[in-house]
Design an enzyme around this catalytic site. Structure first.
Site, PDB file in Angstrom:
ATOM      1  N   TYR A  14       0.784  -1.244   0.000  1.00  0.00           N
ATOM      2  CA  TYR A  14       0.000   0.000   0.000  1.00  0.00           C
ATOM      3  C   TYR A  14       0.816   1.294   0.000  1.00  0.00           C
ATOM      4  O   TYR A  14       0.495   2.240  -0.698  1.00  0.00           O
ATOM      5  CB  TYR A  14      -0.945   0.033   1.211  1.00  0.00           C
ATOM      6  CG  TYR A  14      -2.072  -0.970   1.170  1.00  0.00           C
ATOM      7  CD1 TYR A  14      -2.312  -1.777   0.055  1.00  0.00           C
ATOM      8  CD2 TYR A  14      -2.922  -1.120   2.274  1.00  0.00           C
ATOM      9  CE1 TYR A  14      -3.343  -2.702   0.039  1.00  0.00           C
ATOM     10  CE2 TYR A  14      -3.961  -2.043   2.264  1.00  0.00           C
ATOM     11  CZ  TYR A  14      -4.166  -2.832   1.142  1.00  0.00           C
ATOM     12  OH  TYR A  14      -5.189  -3.732   1.128  1.00  0.00           O
ATOM     13  N   GLU A  53      -0.859  13.862  -8.874  1.00  0.00           N
ATOM     14  CA  GLU A  53      -0.076  15.088  -9.084  1.00  0.00           C
ATOM     15  C   GLU A  53       1.380  14.748  -9.381  1.00  0.00           C
ATOM     16  O   GLU A  53       2.024  15.350 -10.244  1.00  0.00           O
ATOM     17  CB  GLU A  53      -0.126  15.984  -7.835  1.00  0.00           C
ATOM     18  CG  GLU A  53      -1.507  16.491  -7.469  1.00  0.00           C
ATOM     19  CD  GLU A  53      -2.241  15.592  -6.492  1.00  0.00           C
ATOM     20  OE1 GLU A  53      -2.156  14.351  -6.642  1.00  0.00           O
ATOM     21  OE2 GLU A  53      -2.912  16.126  -5.592  1.00  0.00           O
TER      22      GLU A  53
HETATM   23  N1  THU Z   1      -4.328  10.726  -3.943  1.00  0.00           N
HETATM   24  C1  THU Z   1      -3.815  11.437  -4.985  1.00  0.00           C
HETATM   25  O1  THU Z   1      -3.598  10.898  -6.088  1.00  0.00           O
HETATM   26  N2  THU Z   1      -3.539  12.756  -4.779  1.00  0.00           N
HETATM   27  C2  THU Z   1      -3.778  13.425  -3.624  1.00  0.00           C
HETATM   28  O2  THU Z   1      -3.408  14.585  -3.504  1.00  0.00           O
HETATM   29  C3  THU Z   1      -4.519  12.765  -2.544  1.00  0.00           C
HETATM   30  C4  THU Z   1      -4.591  11.289  -2.637  1.00  0.00           C
HETATM   31  C5  THU Z   1      -4.603   9.295  -4.136  1.00  0.00           C
HETATM   32  C6  THU Z   1      -3.687   8.394  -3.376  1.00  0.00           C
HETATM   33  C7  THU Z   1      -4.510   7.136  -3.260  1.00  0.00           C
HETATM   34  O3  THU Z   1      -4.298   6.352  -4.439  1.00  0.00           O
HETATM   35  C8  THU Z   1      -5.939   7.639  -3.251  1.00  0.00           C
HETATM   36  O4  THU Z   1      -5.906   8.975  -3.703  1.00  0.00           O
HETATM   37  C9  THU Z   1      -6.596   7.610  -1.883  1.00  0.00           C
HETATM   38  O5  THU Z   1      -5.788   8.205  -0.934  1.00  0.00           O
END
Ligand code: THU
Length: 155
Positions: A56, A63
């Site tokens: 995990y 981003e």
């Molecule tokens: N996640 C992002 O891609 N960008 C963020 O700024 C916040 C979280 C993703 C990580 C993970 O795959 C999912 O969102 C849930 O946390």
């Protein structure tokens, strides 16, 4: 607070690109899809989607994926990033809140903004594009530690 209709044409385009990237999210563990799109000073757009992993902690945010795509293309002068997220889990499908960059992403965006010299605008949306906020990375990560602390930047 804005919505898709009252965005500038450029912001609409960038957010629509982030939404198209979201469709390619690989998020089988969190069931939360995120898409991002960066615009560079050369007016090119690079996309990213989150990429999770069975281990995990190795997941990559949308981003970061988009910023890496720009850098890999040799086009690292990022001026703006759009972010959008959507829950894919059936019990949370009605969740529709703005997805702001997480803390690690803010640090990585700050680096890009200090290197380009102009900062980075951050435009963040809910899944239905009805609530969109636009701000600056320096506001999302005030008093941040960045390349300015370690090297002389000409710009
Ligand atoms: N996640 C992002 O891609 N960008 C963020 O700024 C916040 C979280 C993703 C990580 C993970 O795959 C999912 O969102 C849930 O946390």
């Amino acid at each position: 607070m804005k919505n898709r209709k009252n965005l500038s044409a450029a912001d609409k385009e960038l957010m629509d690109c982030a939404l198209s990237a979201l469709k390619n999210a690989y998020a089988p563990y969190s069931h939360f899809a995120v898409g991002a799109a960066v615009r560079t000073a050369t007016n090119r757009i690079y996309l990213g989607a989150n990429l999770e992993n069975a281990s995990y902690g190795l997941g990559i945010c949308a981003e970061v994926a988009a910023i890496c795509a720009a850098n890999t293309a040799g086009d690292f002068n990022i001026i703006e990033i759009a972010v959008i997220g959507q829950s894919l889990s059936p019990e949370n499908l009605n969740m529709d809140s703005i997805v702001m960059p997480c803390g690690r992403c803010r640090q990585i965006i700050l680096e890009a903004g200090q290197v380009s010299g102009g900062g980075v605008k951050v435009i963040a949306s809910n899944a239905s594009l009805t609530m969109i906020s636009k701000t600056d990375i320096e506001k999302l990560l005030p008093y941040g530690f960045g390349p300015r602390n370690l090297m002389r930047l000409d710009k």
